[in-house]
Design an enzyme around this catalytic site. Sequence first.
Site: not given
Length: 503
Positions: A266-269, A491
């Site tokens: 995921s883009k969060r991580k 992020r």
Amino acid sequence: MTENSANTPPQTPTQPPIRVRIAPSPTGDPHVGTAYIGLINFIYARQRGGQFVLRIEDTDRARFVATSEQMIFDALHWLGLTWDEGPDVGGPYGPYRQSERTAIYREYVEILLKNGTAYRAFEDAEELEALRQRQIAAKLPPRYDGAHRSLTQQQIDAYRAEGRPYVIRLKVPEGSTTFRDELRGDITFEHSNVDDQVLMKSDGFPTYHLANVVDDYLMRITDVIRAEEWISSTPKHVLLYQAFGWPTPRFWHMPLLRNLDKSKISKRKNPVSLVYYRETGFLPQAVINFLGLMGGGMPSPTPVEVVNGAKESEIFSLDEMVQKFEVPNIRLGGPVFDLTKLKWLNSEYLRALTPDAFFTALRSTVLSDDYLRNISTLIQTRVETLGQFGDLTAFLLKDNILPPPEVWVPKKRTPEETLLFAADQLALLETTEWTHEAMELVLKQLGEEKSWSVKENFMLLRAIVSGSTMSPPLLESMVVFGKARTLDRLRRFQDTQKKLAHK
RNA sequence: GGCGUUAUGGUGUAACUGGUUAACACGUCGCCCUCUCAAGGCGAAGAGUCCGGGUUCGAGCCCCGGUAACGCUACCA
């Protein structure tokens, strides 16, 4: 059904030519997962003299992003992947954009309505949500209750006369469905666990499930190679093939790429945008090579190779993958997309370049004329000598920025509330058009809502993006730096601060 | 919660049809080289194969039972 030359089954007794496809959705930046599945499909087709089709699944109007499709083409080409049929190159089974095929889906869903394997359901979104809430409260699995499964013709006519919107759902029969996954063997689902899936939305667009099955059939796809997240919906697809009286293709479900913590990538991580990798200076050969490492598939090195050059066994080109990769040898455990190893691979490729090629690579990416020109306009009025260029633009050339708290926490704010506000900024910018005007508008709105002054608001963002309280105009800088890189920086900031807080 | 899938060092992978001491790469650490940093060379630590049973002379590979992680559970894909 009208006469349609594509209506013969994809599998005839004599083995039909292999045809595979990827079907990305144009909902944002091109995703590494798309590239991964694309790579596997590409290899599979090339090895068997088959065709590789690119189909655009743009049936979700709410999430549609106009620029996304071209970005997908560009990113896949960047990696060296090519397709035989697609919206850009055409082909005998087009159109290859689902939004241009809505008449086809209407025609086909009519068949299901007629043969009783699908039905109209007139509940609206609120009613369904209420039903779901009741079920959750009663600790029941949330599922459509089938209330409109057997409306009488009079009821249906009455609803339609009112002009009441409806969806068309699949009528899942009693029993169970077993299908073969080529990598895992037989998988069985009891129909009591399969929902009456919506096939056609009230806006007249098909859902993924309908469009996918109809298109795969009409495009004569023989092998559906897709990500593991689709396993649970495969029984619905099989049921659909059966409802139409069509043979099913082979199904191959690839493991999902993972974050370091093993959750679905995921883009969060992780940076997941292929644009990010291109803009931050990864070579496409390294990225595609790395993707080829995910899930196994390449043969293990022979003992001789291990002795003479073990490294060679992990470094290979797309062509070598086509020669040696074995899709059926894929490992099923979800591989972690580990940037550390990607960076190592990239450094190997970088070192292997001639000095001239290295310089060219630099000048076509992080130091391209376009990029430098855009930066230069930002600072022309702010320098006393040209030599100050580097001082003012370093943050646009650096890979990483780590502002200290005294820079990013405004005087009258606590670190906690500042972090929260920064998270809001990030969430907002993710869905905002990447222009100066659009960003300014939404950021100011956010500031008003949360009672953050314009100064605090922009200063915080400036600190995170530039690492300093002084920089060229912020929003223009962000536009030049690009959405993929800017968002990743925001992020990474969140991530870093969270980690620091936990220490 | 329900259903499904998966499980080998921190990470990616290997281990022929069950067969010696579980291999390779990345990462980490140390040493060498060196004006620095990389690169390169040498070396080390790190898993006994998710757990528990069973079959077998012998199990990472086979069988049974657990556990955990992940995925799905939308008029998203």
